[in-house]
Design a protein around this motif. Structure first.
Motif, PDB file in Angstrom:
ATOM      1  N   GLY A  37      -9.175  -3.845  -4.069  1.00 43.60           N
ATOM      2  CA  GLY A  37      -9.278  -4.531  -3.206  1.00 43.60           C
ATOM      3  C   GLY A  37      -8.478  -3.137  -2.242  1.00 43.60           C
ATOM      4  N   ASP A  38      -8.115  -3.791  -1.428  1.00 42.63           N
ATOM      5  CA  ASP A  38      -7.458  -3.185   0.759  1.00 42.63           C
ATOM      6  C   ASP A  38      -5.181  -2.874  -0.275  1.00 42.63           C
ATOM      7  OD1 ASP A  38      -9.788  -3.978   1.438  1.00 42.63           O
ATOM      8  OD2 ASP A  38      -9.195  -5.575   2.316  1.00 42.63           O
ATOM      9  N   MET A  39      -5.412  -3.681  -1.006  1.00 44.82           N
ATOM     10  CA  MET A  39      -3.688  -3.401  -1.269  1.00 44.82           C
ATOM     11  C   MET A  39      -3.962  -2.729  -2.093  1.00 44.82           C
ATOM     12  SD  MET A  39      -2.880  -4.223   1.368  1.00 44.82           S
ATOM     13  CE  MET A  39      -0.716  -4.248   1.437  1.00 44.82           C
ATOM     14  N   ASN A  87       1.027  -1.207  -0.342  1.00 46.90           N
ATOM     15  CA  ASN A  87      -0.325   0.108  -0.297  1.00 46.90           C
ATOM     16  C   ASN A  87       0.991   1.167   0.031  1.00 46.90           C
ATOM     17  OD1 ASN A  87      -2.894  -0.128  -0.443  1.00 46.90           O
ATOM     18  ND2 ASN A  87      -2.651  -0.813   2.605  1.00 46.90           N
TER      19      ASN A  87
END
Length: 154
Positions: free
Chosen positions: A102-104, A72
């Protein structure tokens, strides 16, 4: 680009063995060697075939470990992205990098000699790229399937 059955057959043959002689490819697709050579050249010129490279076994070259590293960034500003992408491009142990949803932000594929080497790559290199916020590593235990061939419908 529109591919006909001959083009798809040529691509399938070259994906199986990129060193296959043109005469053998021609035999497989039921054309003579000259049109097959022209078609291969066209596929290369149009970017369908981007190049030829040997498939190496990293373990036989001393790279016993493979990992996927999720990264990230602190902020998605042009300067951070450019700096990160340049650092990734310059790192010989990074063999693939993808911007992901997504989250990354990025999924990075890394090869390393061992766990200590992976730690050095991750903590002393990737995590220290300016603009990187956090890093998560996933070590590959076993590869079930790995294929660079693209499905070609014939």
């Amino acid at each position: 680009m529109q591919l006909d059955e001959f083009d798809r057959g040529i691509i399938a043959a070259l994906q199986e063995d990129a060193r296959m002689p043109v005469a053998q490819v021609a035999e497989r697709v039921a054309l003579s060697a000259t049109p097959v050579s022209r078609r291969i050249k066209r596929l290369e010129d149009e970017g369908v075939i981007r190049g030829y490279a040997p498939v190496l076994d990293p373990r036989r070259l001393g790279f016993e470990l493979e990992a996927y590293v999720l990264i990230n960034l602190v902020a998605h500003v042009d300067e951070n992205i450019a700096r990160f992408e340049q650092a990734i491009a310059d790192n010989p142990y990074v063999i693939a990098c993808h911007a992901v949803t997504g989250d990354m932000d990025y999924l990075v594929r890394v090869i390393a000699r061992n766990v200590e080497h992976l730690s050095q790559i991750t903590l002393r290199t990737l995590l220290r790229i300016p603009g990187v916020r956090d890093v998560k590593s996933i070590i590959v235990l076993e590869t079930i399937k790995e294929d660079r061939a693209v499905p070609v419908e014939i």
